[in-house]
Design a protein around this motif. Structure first.
Motif, PDB file in Angstrom:
ATOM      1  N   HIS A  94     -19.153 -53.370  -0.739  1.00  0.00           N
ATOM      2  CA  HIS A  94     -18.598 -52.035  -1.384  1.00  0.00           C
ATOM      3  C   HIS A  94     -17.819 -52.199  -2.618  1.00  0.00           C
ATOM      4  CE1 HIS A  94     -18.229 -49.751   2.793  1.00  0.00           C
ATOM      5  NE2 HIS A  94     -19.159 -50.494   2.841  1.00  0.00           N
ATOM      6  N   ILE A  95     -17.426 -53.220  -2.900  1.00  0.00           N
ATOM      7  CA  ILE A  95     -16.475 -53.418  -4.055  1.00  0.00           C
ATOM      8  C   ILE A  95     -17.866 -53.639  -5.234  1.00  0.00           C
ATOM      9  CG2 ILE A  95     -15.181 -54.903  -5.537  1.00  0.00           C
ATOM     10  CD1 ILE A  95     -13.579 -55.716  -3.040  1.00  0.00           C
ATOM     11  N   ASP A  96     -18.882 -54.324  -4.957  1.00  0.00           N
ATOM     12  CA  ASP A  96     -20.170 -54.418  -5.935  1.00  0.00           C
ATOM     13  C   ASP A  96     -20.426 -53.267  -6.185  1.00  0.00           C
ATOM     14  OD1 ASP A  96     -19.720 -57.307  -5.695  1.00  0.00           O
ATOM     15  OD2 ASP A  96     -21.197 -57.538  -4.254  1.00  0.00           O
ATOM     16  N   LYS A  97     -20.375 -52.285  -5.648  1.00  0.00           N
ATOM     17  CA  LYS A  97     -21.037 -50.666  -5.888  1.00  0.00           C
ATOM     18  C   LYS A  97     -20.170 -50.118  -6.789  1.00  0.00           C
ATOM     19  CE  LYS A  97     -22.696 -49.900  -1.170  1.00  0.00           C
ATOM     20  NZ  LYS A  97     -22.779 -48.981  -0.166  1.00  0.00           N
ATOM     21  N   GLN A  98     -18.961 -50.302  -7.121  1.00  0.00           N
ATOM     22  CA  GLN A  98     -18.138 -49.986  -8.156  1.00  0.00           C
ATOM     23  C   GLN A  98     -18.254 -50.251  -9.570  1.00  0.00           C
ATOM     24  OE1 GLN A  98     -16.879 -47.532  -6.168  1.00  0.00           O
ATOM     25  NE2 GLN A  98     -17.677 -48.555  -4.647  1.00  0.00           N
ATOM     26  N   ASP A  99     -18.005 -49.301 -10.159  1.00  0.00           N
ATOM     27  CA  ASP A  99     -18.189 -49.553 -11.804  1.00  0.00           C
ATOM     28  C   ASP A  99     -16.609 -50.300 -12.152  1.00  0.00           C
ATOM     29  OD1 ASP A  99     -16.189 -47.635 -11.983  1.00  0.00           O
ATOM     30  OD2 ASP A  99     -17.824 -46.230 -13.092  1.00  0.00           O
ATOM     31  N   GLN A 100     -16.636 -50.844 -13.411  1.00  0.00           N
ATOM     32  CA  GLN A 100     -15.348 -51.869 -13.693  1.00  0.00           C
ATOM     33  C   GLN A 100     -14.307 -50.674 -13.869  1.00  0.00           C
ATOM     34  OE1 GLN A 100     -16.404 -54.113 -17.027  1.00  0.00           O
ATOM     35  NE2 GLN A 100     -16.915 -55.699 -15.546  1.00  0.00           N
ATOM     36  N   GLU A 101     -14.340 -49.442 -14.098  1.00  0.00           N
ATOM     37  CA  GLU A 101     -13.198 -48.542 -14.209  1.00  0.00           C
ATOM     38  C   GLU A 101     -12.487 -48.370 -12.926  1.00  0.00           C
ATOM     39  OE1 GLU A 101     -16.184 -47.878 -15.980  1.00  0.00           O
ATOM     40  OE2 GLU A 101     -15.180 -49.127 -17.517  1.00  0.00           O
ATOM     41  N   SER A 147      -8.848 -62.285  -6.425  1.00  0.00           N
ATOM     42  CA  SER A 147      -9.885 -63.284  -7.135  1.00  0.00           C
ATOM     43  C   SER A 147     -11.201 -62.450  -7.514  1.00  0.00           C
ATOM     44  CB  SER A 147     -10.049 -64.487  -6.337  1.00  0.00           C
ATOM     45  OG  SER A 147     -11.017 -65.299  -6.980  1.00  0.00           O
ATOM     46  N   TYR A 148     -11.597 -61.958  -6.352  1.00  0.00           N
ATOM     47  CA  TYR A 148     -13.011 -61.230  -6.309  1.00  0.00           C
ATOM     48  C   TYR A 148     -12.796 -60.185  -7.231  1.00  0.00           C
ATOM     49  CZ  TYR A 148     -17.456 -59.546  -5.144  1.00  0.00           C
ATOM     50  OH  TYR A 148     -18.780 -59.353  -5.134  1.00  0.00           O
ATOM     51  N   CYS A 149     -11.704 -59.229  -7.341  1.00  0.00           N
ATOM     52  CA  CYS A 149     -11.551 -58.228  -8.039  1.00  0.00           C
ATOM     53  C   CYS A 149     -11.517 -58.656  -9.648  1.00  0.00           C
ATOM     54  CB  CYS A 149     -10.344 -57.315  -7.792  1.00  0.00           C
ATOM     55  SG  CYS A 149     -10.698 -56.217  -6.430  1.00  0.00           S
ATOM     56  N   LYS A 150     -10.755 -59.553  -9.790  1.00  0.00           N
ATOM     57  CA  LYS A 150     -10.521 -60.111 -11.251  1.00  0.00           C
ATOM     58  C   LYS A 150     -11.987 -60.540 -11.768  1.00  0.00           C
ATOM     59  CE  LYS A 150      -7.519 -63.016 -13.759  1.00  0.00           C
ATOM     60  NZ  LYS A 150      -6.600 -64.254 -14.046  1.00  0.00           N
ATOM     61  N   LYS A 151     -12.855 -61.158 -10.983  1.00  0.00           N
ATOM     62  CA  LYS A 151     -14.043 -61.834 -11.413  1.00  0.00           C
ATOM     63  C   LYS A 151     -14.919 -60.428 -11.921  1.00  0.00           C
ATOM     64  CE  LYS A 151     -16.750 -63.451  -8.395  1.00  0.00           C
ATOM     65  NZ  LYS A 151     -17.411 -64.426  -7.252  1.00  0.00           N
ATOM     66  N   ILE A 171     -11.948 -42.926   0.221  1.00  0.00           N
ATOM     67  CA  ILE A 171     -12.610 -43.936   0.736  1.00  0.00           C
ATOM     68  C   ILE A 171     -14.082 -43.747   0.970  1.00  0.00           C
ATOM     69  CG2 ILE A 171     -12.569 -45.332   2.901  1.00  0.00           C
ATOM     70  CD1 ILE A 171      -9.724 -44.536   3.103  1.00  0.00           C
ATOM     71  N   SER A 172     -14.286 -42.757   1.652  1.00  0.00           N
ATOM     72  CA  SER A 172     -15.719 -42.460   1.668  1.00  0.00           C
ATOM     73  C   SER A 172     -16.697 -42.042   0.568  1.00  0.00           C
ATOM     74  CB  SER A 172     -15.890 -41.256   2.774  1.00  0.00           C
ATOM     75  OG  SER A 172     -15.278 -40.061   2.343  1.00  0.00           O
ATOM     76  N   PHE A 173     -15.859 -41.561  -0.273  1.00  0.00           N
ATOM     77  CA  PHE A 173     -16.658 -41.220  -1.587  1.00  0.00           C
ATOM     78  C   PHE A 173     -17.258 -42.511  -2.403  1.00  0.00           C
ATOM     79  CE2 PHE A 173     -17.082 -40.879  -6.373  1.00  0.00           C
ATOM     80  CZ  PHE A 173     -17.950 -39.627  -6.464  1.00  0.00           C
ATOM     81  N   PHE A 174     -16.458 -43.499  -2.117  1.00  0.00           N
ATOM     82  CA  PHE A 174     -16.812 -44.901  -2.721  1.00  0.00           C
ATOM     83  C   PHE A 174     -17.642 -45.763  -1.864  1.00  0.00           C
ATOM     84  CE2 PHE A 174     -13.111 -43.458  -4.827  1.00  0.00           C
ATOM     85  CZ  PHE A 174     -13.420 -43.546  -6.233  1.00  0.00           C
ATOM     86  N   GLU A 175     -17.969 -45.370  -0.688  1.00  0.00           N
ATOM     87  CA  GLU A 175     -18.687 -46.222   0.094  1.00  0.00           C
ATOM     88  C   GLU A 175     -20.136 -45.705   0.310  1.00  0.00           C
ATOM     89  OE1 GLU A 175     -16.305 -46.459   3.853  1.00  0.00           O
ATOM     90  OE2 GLU A 175     -15.074 -47.662   2.929  1.00  0.00           O
ATOM     91  N   GLN A 176     -20.364 -44.857  -0.329  1.00  0.00           N
ATOM     92  CA  GLN A 176     -21.838 -44.374  -0.290  1.00  0.00           C
ATOM     93  C   GLN A 176     -22.697 -45.210  -0.652  1.00  0.00           C
ATOM     94  OE1 GLN A 176     -21.621 -40.659  -2.594  1.00  0.00           O
ATOM     95  NE2 GLN A 176     -20.331 -39.654  -1.188  1.00  0.00           N
ATOM     96  N   LYS A 177     -23.972 -44.932  -0.619  1.00  0.00           N
ATOM     97  CA  LYS A 177     -24.980 -46.228  -0.919  1.00  0.00           C
ATOM     98  C   LYS A 177     -25.078 -46.241  -2.337  1.00  0.00           C
ATOM     99  CE  LYS A 177     -28.059 -45.381   3.212  1.00  0.00           C
ATOM    100  NZ  LYS A 177     -29.224 -44.850   3.953  1.00  0.00           N
ATOM    101  N   LYS A 178     -25.327 -45.508  -3.126  1.00  0.00           N
ATOM    102  CA  LYS A 178     -25.300 -45.721  -4.462  1.00  0.00           C
ATOM    103  C   LYS A 178     -24.187 -45.634  -5.090  1.00  0.00           C
ATOM    104  CE  LYS A 178     -30.002 -43.556  -4.788  1.00  0.00           C
ATOM    105  NZ  LYS A 178     -30.781 -42.621  -5.612  1.00  0.00           N
ATOM    106  N   GLY A 179     -22.994 -45.380  -4.616  1.00  0.00           N
ATOM    107  CA  GLY A 179     -21.720 -45.337  -5.451  1.00  0.00           C
ATOM    108  C   GLY A 179     -21.737 -44.221  -6.476  1.00  0.00           C
ATOM    109  N   PRO A 180     -20.646 -44.056  -7.057  1.00  0.00           N
ATOM    110  CA  PRO A 180     -20.288 -43.011  -7.893  1.00  0.00           C
ATOM    111  C   PRO A 180     -20.824 -43.102  -9.059  1.00  0.00           C
ATOM    112  CG  PRO A 180     -18.385 -44.135  -7.822  1.00  0.00           C
ATOM    113  CD  PRO A 180     -19.222 -44.753  -7.084  1.00  0.00           C
TER     114      PRO A 180
END
Length: 180
Positions: free
Chosen positions: A19-26, A48-52, A171-180
């Motif tokens: 779920h975190i991988d789907k998000q852009d850096q902003e 650690s994962y978020c910083k990476k 929450i649910s907006f960011f958990e969609q298959k393609k992400g925002p």
């Protein structure tokens, strides 16, 4: 009308890399889990994962621990009226965000010296439902920036241009298959 570039805040209650991988850096990640005791090792893994991945990471409802673990900031929920954190010393870029549902809670968050206020619920029809007009009215009562929260979807995202907000959270907006 121009589209504003809105800040994004993703609430998580467990560590899910996909779920975190789907998000852009902003996108700022906020860990909020009131059902379990706080596990410092888990918080450090998420940090650690978020910083990476280049994300800011905030902890909900525990400013002291957020400072101790050197996180980017903390989130104060609407039910937290504590002001002990005003005596703490923070690093330069430490941010404190808070949430509110009405005028009383907005004033409380101002007294807690938050940088921005999550105002909910703009679209989700629950007991705290505001709608666009009431959101606009409440956001004019403070000089603090506001972040829309509650029921945001891809179709309602365009409606955020009608209100005075700097970003949105969910929450649910960011958990969609393609992400925002």
């Amino acid at each position: 009308m121009h589209n504003k570039i809105l800040k994004k805040y993703y609430f998580i209650n467990k560590f899910n890399q996909s779920h975190i991988d789907k998000q852009d850096q902003e996108t700022t990640i906020i860990y909020r889990n009131y059902d379990q005791d706080i596990d410092e090792k888990l918080i450090l893994r998420i940090k650690s994962y978020c910083k990476k991945r280049g994300h800011k990471f905030l902890l909900s409802n525990n400013i002291k621990l957020a400072i101790k673990l050197n996180l980017n900031g903390a989130y104060i929920p609407s039910f937290n009226n504590d002001k002990k954190h005003l005596s703490y010393s923070f690093k330069k870029n430490f941010i404190i965000l808070g949430s509110a549902h009405n005028v009383f809670e907005i004033r409380n968050k101002e007294s807690q010296n938050v940088k921005a206020i999550f105002l909910s619920s703009i679209f989700k029809k629950n007991k705290n439902f505001l709608g666009i007009n009431r959101f606009k009215f409440l956001s004019r009562l403070s000089k603090k920036p506001f972040i829309a929260l509650g029921g945001i979807s891809k179709t309602s995202l365009k409606k955020l241009n009608l209100v005075n907000c700097i970003g949105f959270a969910g929450i649910s907006f960011f958990e969609q298959k393609k992400g925002p």
